[in-house]
Design a protein around this motif. Structure first.
Motif, PDB file in Angstrom:
ATOM      1  N   LEU A  51       0.813  -1.218   0.000  1.00  0.00           N
ATOM      2  CA  LEU A  51       0.000   0.000   0.000  1.00  0.00           C
ATOM      3  C   LEU A  51       0.846   1.267   0.000  1.00  0.00           C
ATOM      4  O   LEU A  51       0.483   2.262  -0.615  1.00  0.00           O
ATOM      5  CB  LEU A  51      -0.917   0.034   1.224  1.00  0.00           C
ATOM      6  N   ASN A  52       1.951   1.254   0.722  1.00  0.00           N
ATOM      7  CA  ASN A  52       2.749   2.467   0.889  1.00  0.00           C
ATOM      8  C   ASN A  52       3.869   2.614  -0.139  1.00  0.00           C
ATOM      9  O   ASN A  52       4.680   3.521  -0.042  1.00  0.00           O
ATOM     10  CB  ASN A  52       3.313   2.550   2.306  1.00  0.00           C
ATOM     11  N   ASN A  53       3.906   1.730  -1.116  1.00  0.00           N
ATOM     12  CA  ASN A  53       4.887   1.797  -2.207  1.00  0.00           C
ATOM     13  C   ASN A  53       6.330   1.870  -1.726  1.00  0.00           C
ATOM     14  O   ASN A  53       7.146   2.572  -2.299  1.00  0.00           O
ATOM     15  CB  ASN A  53       4.571   2.984  -3.129  1.00  0.00           C
ATOM     16  N   THR A  65       0.519   0.853   6.474  1.00  0.00           N
ATOM     17  CA  THR A  65       0.203   2.254   6.744  1.00  0.00           C
ATOM     18  C   THR A  65      -0.347   2.376   8.158  1.00  0.00           C
ATOM     19  O   THR A  65      -0.984   1.452   8.658  1.00  0.00           O
ATOM     20  CB  THR A  65      -0.826   2.812   5.736  1.00  0.00           C
ATOM     21  N   ASP A  66      -0.087   3.505   8.797  1.00  0.00           N
ATOM     22  CA  ASP A  66      -0.650   3.722  10.129  1.00  0.00           C
ATOM     23  C   ASP A  66      -2.061   4.302  10.048  1.00  0.00           C
ATOM     24  O   ASP A  66      -2.674   4.613  11.070  1.00  0.00           O
ATOM     25  CB  ASP A  66       0.259   4.587  10.988  1.00  0.00           C
ATOM     26  N   CYS A  67      -2.610   4.434   8.841  1.00  0.00           N
ATOM     27  CA  CYS A  67      -3.990   4.927   8.682  1.00  0.00           C
ATOM     28  C   CYS A  67      -4.988   4.069   9.450  1.00  0.00           C
ATOM     29  O   CYS A  67      -6.024   4.569   9.883  1.00  0.00           O
ATOM     30  CB  CYS A  67      -4.387   4.953   7.206  1.00  0.00           C
ATOM     31  N   PHE A  68      -4.709   2.786   9.595  1.00  0.00           N
ATOM     32  CA  PHE A  68      -5.637   1.883  10.264  1.00  0.00           C
ATOM     33  C   PHE A  68      -5.499   1.898  11.782  1.00  0.00           C
ATOM     34  O   PHE A  68      -6.245   1.228  12.477  1.00  0.00           O
ATOM     35  CB  PHE A  68      -5.448   0.448   9.749  1.00  0.00           C
ATOM     36  N   SER A  69      -4.543   2.662  12.312  1.00  0.00           N
ATOM     37  CA  SER A  69      -4.261   2.621  13.753  1.00  0.00           C
ATOM     38  C   SER A  69      -5.406   3.161  14.611  1.00  0.00           C
ATOM     39  O   SER A  69      -5.487   2.826  15.786  1.00  0.00           O
ATOM     40  CB  SER A  69      -2.964   3.369  14.063  1.00  0.00           C
ATOM     41  N   ASP A  78     -28.079  -0.921  21.826  1.00  0.00           N
ATOM     42  CA  ASP A  78     -28.492  -1.344  20.487  1.00  0.00           C
ATOM     43  C   ASP A  78     -27.821  -0.546  19.379  1.00  0.00           C
ATOM     44  O   ASP A  78     -28.229  -0.628  18.225  1.00  0.00           O
ATOM     45  CB  ASP A  78     -30.010  -1.193  20.352  1.00  0.00           C
ATOM     46  N   THR A  79     -26.801   0.261  19.717  1.00  0.00           N
ATOM     47  CA  THR A  79     -26.158   1.105  18.707  1.00  0.00           C
ATOM     48  C   THR A  79     -24.665   0.803  18.603  1.00  0.00           C
ATOM     49  O   THR A  79     -24.057   0.259  19.524  1.00  0.00           O
ATOM     50  CB  THR A  79     -26.342   2.599  19.030  1.00  0.00           C
ATOM     51  N   PHE A  80     -24.101   1.171  17.461  1.00  0.00           N
ATOM     52  CA  PHE A  80     -22.665   1.045  17.272  1.00  0.00           C
ATOM     53  C   PHE A  80     -22.132   2.326  16.646  1.00  0.00           C
ATOM     54  O   PHE A  80     -22.861   3.075  15.990  1.00  0.00           O
ATOM     55  CB  PHE A  80     -22.307  -0.152  16.380  1.00  0.00           C
ATOM     56  N   THR A  81     -20.857   2.588  16.889  1.00  0.00           N
ATOM     57  CA  THR A  81     -20.122   3.624  16.168  1.00  0.00           C
ATOM     58  C   THR A  81     -18.887   2.962  15.584  1.00  0.00           C
ATOM     59  O   THR A  81     -18.292   2.090  16.206  1.00  0.00           O
ATOM     60  CB  THR A  81     -19.702   4.802  17.079  1.00  0.00           C
ATOM     61  N   PHE A  82     -18.547   3.354  14.391  1.00  0.00           N
ATOM     62  CA  PHE A  82     -17.431   2.753  13.672  1.00  0.00           C
ATOM     63  C   PHE A  82     -16.544   3.865  13.152  1.00  0.00           C
ATOM     64  O   PHE A  82     -16.981   4.701  12.358  1.00  0.00           O
ATOM     65  CB  PHE A  82     -17.984   1.904  12.522  1.00  0.00           C
ATOM     66  N   THR A  83     -15.314   3.925  13.641  1.00  0.00           N
ATOM     67  CA  THR A  83     -14.323   4.893  13.171  1.00  0.00           C
ATOM     68  C   THR A  83     -13.405   4.173  12.200  1.00  0.00           C
ATOM     69  O   THR A  83     -12.828   3.134  12.540  1.00  0.00           O
ATOM     70  CB  THR A  83     -13.493   5.459  14.342  1.00  0.00           C
ATOM     71  N   TYR A  84     -13.288   4.703  11.000  1.00  0.00           N
ATOM     72  CA  TYR A  84     -12.474   4.077   9.968  1.00  0.00           C
ATOM     73  C   TYR A  84     -11.759   5.170   9.175  1.00  0.00           C
ATOM     74  O   TYR A  84     -12.197   6.319   9.143  1.00  0.00           O
ATOM     75  CB  TYR A  84     -13.333   3.213   9.044  1.00  0.00           C
ATOM     76  N   PRO A  85     -10.661   4.814   8.518  1.00  0.00           N
ATOM     77  CA  PRO A  85      -9.940   5.820   7.742  1.00  0.00           C
ATOM     78  C   PRO A  85     -10.498   5.956   6.332  1.00  0.00           C
ATOM     79  O   PRO A  85     -10.825   4.966   5.682  1.00  0.00           O
ATOM     80  CB  PRO A  85      -8.517   5.264   7.700  1.00  0.00           C
ATOM     81  N   GLU A  96       1.541   8.259  -2.465  1.00  0.00           N
ATOM     82  CA  GLU A  96       1.515   8.600  -1.046  1.00  0.00           C
ATOM     83  C   GLU A  96       0.089   8.466  -0.529  1.00  0.00           C
ATOM     84  O   GLU A  96      -0.862   8.719  -1.254  1.00  0.00           O
ATOM     85  CB  GLU A  96       2.012  10.029  -0.832  1.00  0.00           C
ATOM     86  N   ILE A  97      -0.037   8.093   0.733  1.00  0.00           N
ATOM     87  CA  ILE A  97      -1.354   7.892   1.338  1.00  0.00           C
ATOM     88  C   ILE A  97      -1.626   9.003   2.345  1.00  0.00           C
ATOM     89  O   ILE A  97      -0.792   9.299   3.193  1.00  0.00           O
ATOM     90  CB  ILE A  97      -1.431   6.537   2.071  1.00  0.00           C
ATOM     91  N   SER A  98      -2.803   9.588   2.246  1.00  0.00           N
ATOM     92  CA  SER A  98      -3.306  10.525   3.239  1.00  0.00           C
ATOM     93  C   SER A  98      -4.592   9.917   3.792  1.00  0.00           C
ATOM     94  O   SER A  98      -5.382   9.345   3.043  1.00  0.00           O
ATOM     95  CB  SER A  98      -3.599  11.876   2.578  1.00  0.00           C
ATOM     96  N   CYS A  99      -4.794  10.013   5.096  1.00  0.00           N
ATOM     97  CA  CYS A  99      -6.002   9.409   5.662  1.00  0.00           C
ATOM     98  C   CYS A  99      -6.672  10.364   6.642  1.00  0.00           C
ATOM     99  O   CYS A  99      -6.022  11.142   7.324  1.00  0.00           O
ATOM    100  CB  CYS A  99      -5.696   8.081   6.332  1.00  0.00           C
ATOM    101  N   THR A 100      -8.001  10.274   6.658  1.00  0.00           N
ATOM    102  CA  THR A 100      -8.823  11.080   7.537  1.00  0.00           C
ATOM    103  C   THR A 100      -9.808  10.158   8.227  1.00  0.00           C
ATOM    104  O   THR A 100     -10.472   9.350   7.576  1.00  0.00           O
ATOM    105  CB  THR A 100      -9.611  12.135   6.730  1.00  0.00           C
TER     106      THR A 100
END
Length: 173
Positions: A51-53, A65-69, A78-85, A96-100
């Motif tokens: 991924l990071n070439n 990549t540390d994007c998944f950290s 009954d609810t969920f929250t999901f934080t993902y890049p 190059e990878i940029s993540c938000t």
């Protein structure tokens, strides 16, 4: 290379996909078993990917990549929250990878190892089922080739990731 450009879609979609379990007998889980915070510790592809070439391929995409950290799921009541890049590829030749970090929320149910999740993405509400496995403090599921192909264009013979058969997500509490 299309895998790289679509990884964030796959990460968002993991709750929306049916997954397989190596053990054919579903584990009897309850909501109390999965409630709390879960953090991604591994994202394993069946084929090494760079991924990071940097010239080094890994099957564990967390090593690429540390994007998944910061990728995490929280189950409460009954609810969920999901934080993902959300991954963006920048630079010359998109090397190059940029993540938000992106947040998704919804409701869920759990019965006999099957997580039923309802979420809204791009103004579209979807309810899907996901088979999950709990091994000590590890929550696991695998996305198969057919499910990956539903979200990624891997049919092209010039796609370097056309042999991708599975992606395994492993979260730790």
């Amino acid at each position: 290379m299309k895998l790289i450009k679509c990884v964030y879609t796959l990460l968002v979609s993991f709750i929306l996909l049916g997954c397989s379990n190596d053990d054919n007998t579903p584990q009897a889980l309850s909501k109390s078993d999965i409630q709390g915070d879960w953090f991604l510790v591994e994202l394993n592809a069946n084929e090494p990917t760079d991924l990071n070439n940097d010239g080094i391929s890994n099957t564990n995409l967390r090593l690429e990549t540390d994007c998944f950290s910061t990728m995490a799921i929280n189950f409460e009541n009954d609810t969920f929250t999901f934080t993902y890049p959300k991954l963006d590829f920048i630079g010359e030749n998109n090397n190059e990878i940029s993540c938000t970090d992106t947040l998704n929320t919804g409701s869920y149910g759990l019965e006999n190892g099957i997580l039923t999740a309802t979420t809204t993405i791009d103004n579209s509400t979807t309810t899907e089922r996901v088979s999950v496995q709990l091994d000590n403090d590890l929550l696991k599921f695998t996305i198969t080739r057919a499910q990956v192909n539903e979200y990624l264009d891997l049919g092209s013979s010039d796609n370097e990731n056309a042999d991708l058969e599975t992606l395994e997500f492993i979260f730790e509490k």
